[in-house]
Motif scaffolding. Structure first.
Motif, mmCIF file in Angstrom:
data_model
loop_
_atom_site.group_PDB
_atom_site.id
_atom_site.type_symbol
_atom_site.label_atom_id
_atom_site.label_comp_id
_atom_site.label_asym_id
_atom_site.label_seq_id
_atom_site.Cartn_x
_atom_site.Cartn_y
_atom_site.Cartn_z
ATOM 1 N N UNK A 64 1.223 1.971 -18.681
ATOM 2 C CA UNK A 64 0.860 3.258 -18.334
ATOM 3 C C UNK A 64 0.832 3.676 -16.778
ATOM 4 N N UNK A 65 0.964 2.483 -15.838
ATOM 5 C CA UNK A 65 1.104 2.447 -14.634
ATOM 6 C C UNK A 65 2.660 2.982 -14.092
ATOM 7 N N UNK A 66 3.431 2.142 -15.087
ATOM 8 C CA UNK A 66 4.928 2.376 -14.790
ATOM 9 C C UNK A 66 5.365 3.846 -15.324
ATOM 10 N N UNK A 67 4.681 4.333 -16.241
ATOM 11 C CA UNK A 67 5.056 5.693 -16.841
ATOM 12 C C UNK A 67 4.622 6.552 -15.912
ATOM 13 N N UNK A 68 3.569 6.356 -15.454
ATOM 14 C CA UNK A 68 2.903 7.392 -14.451
ATOM 15 C C UNK A 68 3.802 7.416 -12.856
ATOM 16 N N UNK A 69 4.178 6.392 -12.598
ATOM 17 C CA UNK A 69 5.247 6.140 -11.314
ATOM 18 C C UNK A 69 6.416 6.823 -11.767
ATOM 19 N N UNK A 70 7.193 6.236 -12.599
ATOM 20 C CA UNK A 70 8.397 7.010 -12.867
ATOM 21 C C UNK A 70 8.336 8.167 -13.236
ATOM 22 N N UNK A 71 7.227 8.817 -14.024
ATOM 23 C CA UNK A 71 7.382 10.397 -13.963
ATOM 24 C C UNK A 71 7.230 11.129 -12.702
ATOM 25 N N UNK B 230 0.892 -1.069 -0.072
ATOM 26 C CA UNK B 230 0.073 0.247 -0.076
ATOM 27 C C UNK B 230 0.951 1.106 -0.092
ATOM 28 N N UNK B 231 2.026 1.173 0.836
ATOM 29 C CA UNK B 231 2.990 2.305 0.773
ATOM 30 C C UNK B 231 4.407 1.959 1.698
ATOM 31 N N UNK C 24 -0.195 12.199 -1.139
ATOM 32 C CA UNK C 24 0.455 11.124 -1.706
ATOM 33 C C UNK C 24 -0.283 10.026 -2.116
ATOM 34 N N UNK C 25 -1.338 9.784 -1.190
ATOM 35 C CA UNK C 25 -2.302 8.829 -1.608
ATOM 36 C C UNK C 25 -2.923 8.906 -2.952
ATOM 37 N N UNK C 26 -3.434 10.317 -3.110
ATOM 38 C CA UNK C 26 -4.074 10.692 -4.349
ATOM 39 C C UNK C 26 -3.048 10.373 -5.371
ATOM 40 N N UNK C 27 -1.861 10.643 -5.332
ATOM 41 C CA UNK C 27 -0.982 10.205 -6.415
ATOM 42 C C UNK C 27 -0.671 8.748 -6.683
ATOM 43 N N UNK C 28 -0.860 7.864 -5.395
ATOM 44 C CA UNK C 28 -0.919 6.460 -5.944
ATOM 45 C C UNK C 28 -1.957 5.985 -6.836
ATOM 46 N N UNK C 29 -3.174 6.558 -6.233
ATOM 47 C CA UNK C 29 -4.640 6.280 -6.868
ATOM 48 C C UNK C 29 -4.325 6.586 -8.514
ATOM 49 N N UNK C 30 -3.644 7.743 -8.546
ATOM 50 C CA UNK C 30 -3.378 8.298 -10.209
ATOM 51 C C UNK C 30 -2.793 7.065 -10.863
#
Length: 218
Positions: free
Chosen positions: A157-164, A74-75, A142-148
């Protein structure tokens, strides 16, 4: 306790206080240190929490395991961060486990001392309460970021979002993430093999370079 004052001075919870102020607050809040070995549970799912916890050494994962043993991270809790505060005063138990992923030390505060009037008329008490509010707001961000990240449909898409997001956080195209491959897969809720394959495809497509948990965005 003395050896961690330099750590606490850098935390959001004690922002604006010097070393002597922090020592006074630790006494006021009846703080205590608890050490955990790598792999030990700090809290278990269903447990009731009546303390505010702050990590002063090591690293923790907030994670959830389902009936079949599938793990989801989760975090991650880093040095200087609070955890578990959302459950203080809540009638139910914790929804997740908190596990030490390396030898760690946690500072615990009596929650009643934080939210009640200070009998010593400690002038720094209100500052800590205000700081805690802002720290909780930052955790929610940060929780909102993870939900994003999680809202994306594909592994790429998940990887690109996280790495960005990591690049923005480090203010650099090159950075090191706090997860190994399995942990990253658990964090993004994707299959590890599929994720590793997608990372290689992204490298071949000229999007990234990587070595273990160090990445460069191209």
């Amino acid at each position: 306790m003395e050896k961690y004052i330099h750590v606490l001075k850098k935390t959001q919870l004690f922002a604006g206080l010097d070393g002597d102020d922090i020592k006074e607050m630790l006494h006021c809040l009846q703080a205590r240190l608890v050490a955990f070995k790598k792999g030990e549970y700090v809290y278990r799912q269903g447990e009731h929490v009546d303390t505010i916890s702050l990590l002063v050494s090591g690293s923790l994962h907030i994670q959830k395991e389902d009936y079949w043993g599938n793990l989801s991270i989760v975090n991650r809790v880093g040095i200087g961060e609070m955890f578990g505060e959302a459950y203080v005063g809540y009638g139910g138990g914790l929804l997740n486990d908190v596990v030490a992923i390396e030898d760690s030390v946690v500072l615990l505060f009596d929650v009643k001392k934080i939210f009640s009037a200070c009998v010593s008329a400690c002038k720094y008490h209100l500052i800590v309460v205000q700081n805690m509010f802002f720290a909780i707001a930052e955790k929610n961000r940060r929780l909102v970021q993870k939900l994003g990240h999680m809202s994306n449909r594909t592994t790429r898409q998940k990887l690109m979002s996280y790495l960005s997001e990591q690049a923005a956080q480090h203010h650099s195209d090159s950075f090191t993430i706090p997860f190994n491959r399995q942990q990253l897969a658990d964090f993004l809720a994707v299959d590890r093999s599929a994720m590793s394959s997608e990372l290689c495809k992204m490298r071949n497509d000229g999007l990234i370079q990587f070595n273990k948990n160090s990445f460069t965005l191209l």
